[in-house]
Design an enzyme around this catalytic site. Sequence first.
Site, PDB file in Angstrom:
ATOM      1  N   GLY A 156       0.852  -1.295   0.105  1.00  0.00           N
ATOM      2  CA  GLY A 156       0.097   0.162  -0.120  1.00  0.00           C
ATOM      3  C   GLY A 156       0.849   1.236   0.084  1.00  0.00           C
ATOM      4  O   GLY A 156       2.110   1.167  -0.319  1.00  0.00           O
ATOM      5  N   ASP A 173      -7.860  -2.239   1.467  1.00  0.00           N
ATOM      6  CA  ASP A 173      -8.494  -1.031   1.665  1.00  0.00           C
ATOM      7  C   ASP A 173      -8.802  -0.269   0.433  1.00  0.00           C
ATOM      8  O   ASP A 173      -9.671   0.743   0.387  1.00  0.00           O
ATOM      9  CB  ASP A 173      -7.685  -0.132   2.610  1.00  0.00           C
ATOM     10  CG  ASP A 173      -7.468  -0.778   3.825  1.00  0.00           C
ATOM     11  OD1 ASP A 173      -8.199  -1.579   4.143  1.00  0.00           O
ATOM     12  OD2 ASP A 173      -6.493  -0.252   4.553  1.00  0.00           O
ATOM     13  N   GLY A 221     -10.552  -1.205   6.533  1.00  0.00           N
ATOM     14  CA  GLY A 221     -10.381  -0.187   5.840  1.00  0.00           C
ATOM     15  C   GLY A 221      -9.666   1.123   6.278  1.00  0.00           C
ATOM     16  O   GLY A 221      -9.483   1.990   5.781  1.00  0.00           O
ATOM     17  N   ARG A 222      -9.342   0.871   7.513  1.00  0.00           N
ATOM     18  CA  ARG A 222      -8.658   1.923   8.134  1.00  0.00           C
ATOM     19  C   ARG A 222      -9.347   3.248   7.888  1.00  0.00           C
ATOM     20  O   ARG A 222     -10.552   3.391   8.372  1.00  0.00           O
ATOM     21  CB  ARG A 222      -7.307   2.014   7.881  1.00  0.00           C
ATOM     22  CG  ARG A 222      -6.377   2.536   8.946  1.00  0.00           C
ATOM     23  CD  ARG A 222      -5.022   2.902   8.630  1.00  0.00           C
ATOM     24  NE  ARG A 222      -4.194   1.548   8.265  1.00  0.00           N
ATOM     25  CZ  ARG A 222      -3.499   0.975   9.055  1.00  0.00           C
ATOM     26  NH1 ARG A 222      -3.228   1.324  10.412  1.00  0.00           N
ATOM     27  NH2 ARG A 222      -2.793  -0.257   8.862  1.00  0.00           N
ATOM     28  N   GLU A 266     -29.170  -0.900   6.198  1.00  0.00           N
ATOM     29  CA  GLU A 266     -29.923   0.276   6.472  1.00  0.00           C
ATOM     30  C   GLU A 266     -29.306   1.121   6.527  1.00  0.00           C
ATOM     31  O   GLU A 266     -29.595   2.410   6.206  1.00  0.00           O
ATOM     32  CB  GLU A 266     -30.668  -0.272   7.703  1.00  0.00           C
ATOM     33  CG  GLU A 266     -32.084  -0.978   7.743  1.00  0.00           C
ATOM     34  CD  GLU A 266     -31.693  -2.431   7.176  1.00  0.00           C
ATOM     35  OE1 GLU A 266     -30.432  -2.945   7.539  1.00  0.00           O
ATOM     36  OE2 GLU A 266     -32.488  -3.134   6.518  1.00  0.00           O
ATOM     37  N   SER A 306     -35.180  -6.846  11.069  1.00  0.00           N
ATOM     38  CA  SER A 306     -33.990  -6.760  11.381  1.00  0.00           C
ATOM     39  C   SER A 306     -33.199  -5.598  10.701  1.00  0.00           C
ATOM     40  O   SER A 306     -33.732  -5.069   9.628  1.00  0.00           O
ATOM     41  CB  SER A 306     -33.096  -7.889  10.955  1.00  0.00           C
ATOM     42  OG  SER A 306     -32.913  -8.082   9.500  1.00  0.00           O
ATOM     43  N   HIS A 327      -9.806  -9.494  11.024  1.00  0.00           N
ATOM     44  CA  HIS A 327      -8.786  -9.887  10.097  1.00  0.00           C
ATOM     45  C   HIS A 327      -9.518 -11.339   9.263  1.00  0.00           C
ATOM     46  O   HIS A 327      -8.694 -11.530   8.078  1.00  0.00           O
ATOM     47  CB  HIS A 327      -7.590 -10.290  10.867  1.00  0.00           C
ATOM     48  CG  HIS A 327      -6.704  -9.412  11.441  1.00  0.00           C
ATOM     49  ND1 HIS A 327      -7.137  -8.601  12.530  1.00  0.00           N
ATOM     50  CD2 HIS A 327      -5.778  -8.553  10.798  1.00  0.00           C
ATOM     51  CE1 HIS A 327      -6.152  -7.463  12.720  1.00  0.00           C
ATOM     52  NE2 HIS A 327      -5.433  -7.667  11.702  1.00  0.00           N
ATOM     53  N   ILE A 328     -10.433 -11.617   9.523  1.00  0.00           N
ATOM     54  CA  ILE A 328     -11.024 -12.674   8.423  1.00  0.00           C
ATOM     55  C   ILE A 328     -11.316 -11.953   7.074  1.00  0.00           C
ATOM     56  O   ILE A 328     -11.176 -12.688   6.170  1.00  0.00           O
ATOM     57  CB  ILE A 328     -12.541 -13.034   9.164  1.00  0.00           C
ATOM     58  CG1 ILE A 328     -13.127 -13.975   8.250  1.00  0.00           C
ATOM     59  CG2 ILE A 328     -13.536 -11.745   9.043  1.00  0.00           C
ATOM     60  CD1 ILE A 328     -14.271 -14.609   8.780  1.00  0.00           C
TER      61      ILE A 328
HETATM   62  O1  F6P Z   1      -4.356  -1.845   5.581  1.00  0.00           O
HETATM   63  C1  F6P Z   1      -5.120  -3.046   5.588  1.00  0.00           C
HETATM   64  C2  F6P Z   1      -5.579  -3.304   7.155  1.00  0.00           C
HETATM   65  O2  F6P Z   1      -6.208  -4.447   7.099  1.00  0.00           O
HETATM   66  C3  F6P Z   1      -6.515  -2.023   7.345  1.00  0.00           C
HETATM   67  O3  F6P Z   1      -7.940  -2.265   7.021  1.00  0.00           O
HETATM   68  C4  F6P Z   1      -6.716  -2.472   8.892  1.00  0.00           C
HETATM   69  O4  F6P Z   1      -7.081  -1.219   9.693  1.00  0.00           O
HETATM   70  C5  F6P Z   1      -5.216  -2.702   9.373  1.00  0.00           C
HETATM   71  O5  F6P Z   1      -4.522  -3.164   8.001  1.00  0.00           O
HETATM   72  C6  F6P Z   1      -4.970  -3.659  10.395  1.00  0.00           C
HETATM   73  O6  F6P Z   1      -3.499  -3.617  10.432  1.00  0.00           O
HETATM   74  P1  F6P Z   1      -2.906  -4.800  11.438  1.00  0.00           P
HETATM   75  O7  F6P Z   1      -3.136  -5.917  10.850  1.00  0.00           O
HETATM   76  O8  F6P Z   1      -1.441  -4.466  11.212  1.00  0.00           O
HETATM   77  O9  F6P Z   1      -3.526  -4.832  12.692  1.00  0.00           O
END
Ligand code: F6P
Length: 329
Positions: A109, A135, A178-179, A195, A223, A259-260
């Site tokens: 990135g 992201d 997505g940070r 929604e 829901s 992280h999934i």
């Molecule tokens: O930049 C990819 C990303 O998965 C982001 O969406 C997320 O905020 C960040 O990395 C998480 O980083 P780490 O795996 O270092 O906690």
Amino acid sequence: MEANTKTIKSLAVLCSGGDSPGMNSAVRSVVRTAIGLGIDVYGIYKGYSGLLEGNIQKLNLSSVGNIIQRGGTILDTSRCLEFHTPEIRQEAAHILARKHIDALIVIGGNGSFTGAMTLHQEHDIPVIGIPGTIDNDISGTEYTIGFNTAVQTAVNAVDNIRDTASAHARTFLVEVMGRKSSFIALQVGICTGAEHVVLSNQAVDYEKIVNGINKGTERGKTSSIIIVAEGEKAGLSYEIKDTLMTQYNLSVHACILGHIQRGGSPTALDRLIASKMGYAAVQGLNQGLHCHVTAFNKGEIEMVPLSACMEGKNESTEAQLELIRALAI
Ligand code: F6P
């Protein structure tokens, strides 16, 4: 387009920053294209940290066999803060020179591209960036490898949550990665019939959320799903949940997908774009390009100067939000 006249006899490839599904497809493409052109190709393990440790191995055709469908990265990755230091980059340049590596391909990135750019500027090493992050937040390219898979994984998860939410007549806040960018959140919102979507760069509009939930309940919805873009750090959905419970007396559940979304087998789209980008990266180096990115724009791969791909991407959120509003009526 400015080109370098030096011939590339060998190159190295590394993955840096958060892994993304499709990185392996890109590595495979780089390795096979390079070997096809008679260029020696090396894998650097664990990103820039591995480069500094000299964790480098020559790769052959079978090193990348049977990996196109695998998530993660066979090269491993890291976030290397040390690489911000000029002396450390000098050490990296020495290591590449000692190994007779002429050029570097960096899959990652914006942060990873900054490292590549400075290495090129300070040590005249030809570099090509391949955009790889779930992201999709790199300027200069409409697409980054891994985004489609991450969205699909999140959509599958939200579909599962919708089943139980609807069985219990519940509201769920589902937080996606997505940070600072909301690209994943918006696409997941559209594709799951959410929604409401809470964007990462806007204050949470509680009145809107509560009105939406109440309106839905009045017309018999069983829901509600609210997608939350995580923002700077994970956990915003829990804050929203607490506020909805304490200030609005609403019972809601929160689920952070986490992280999934980064793992799993890449979709066909990610494999396709990664294969094209890996090929273009090596061809670009072979033709003398020395500081570019394999960007995906208007359906084609194009070589864009690295300097155009260092920023976060501007988000045009309004059209997507309008679609979500129109369909969640
Ligand atoms: O930049 C990819 C990303 O998965 C982001 O969406 C997320 O905020 C960040 O990395 C998480 O980083 P780490 O795996 O270092 O906690």
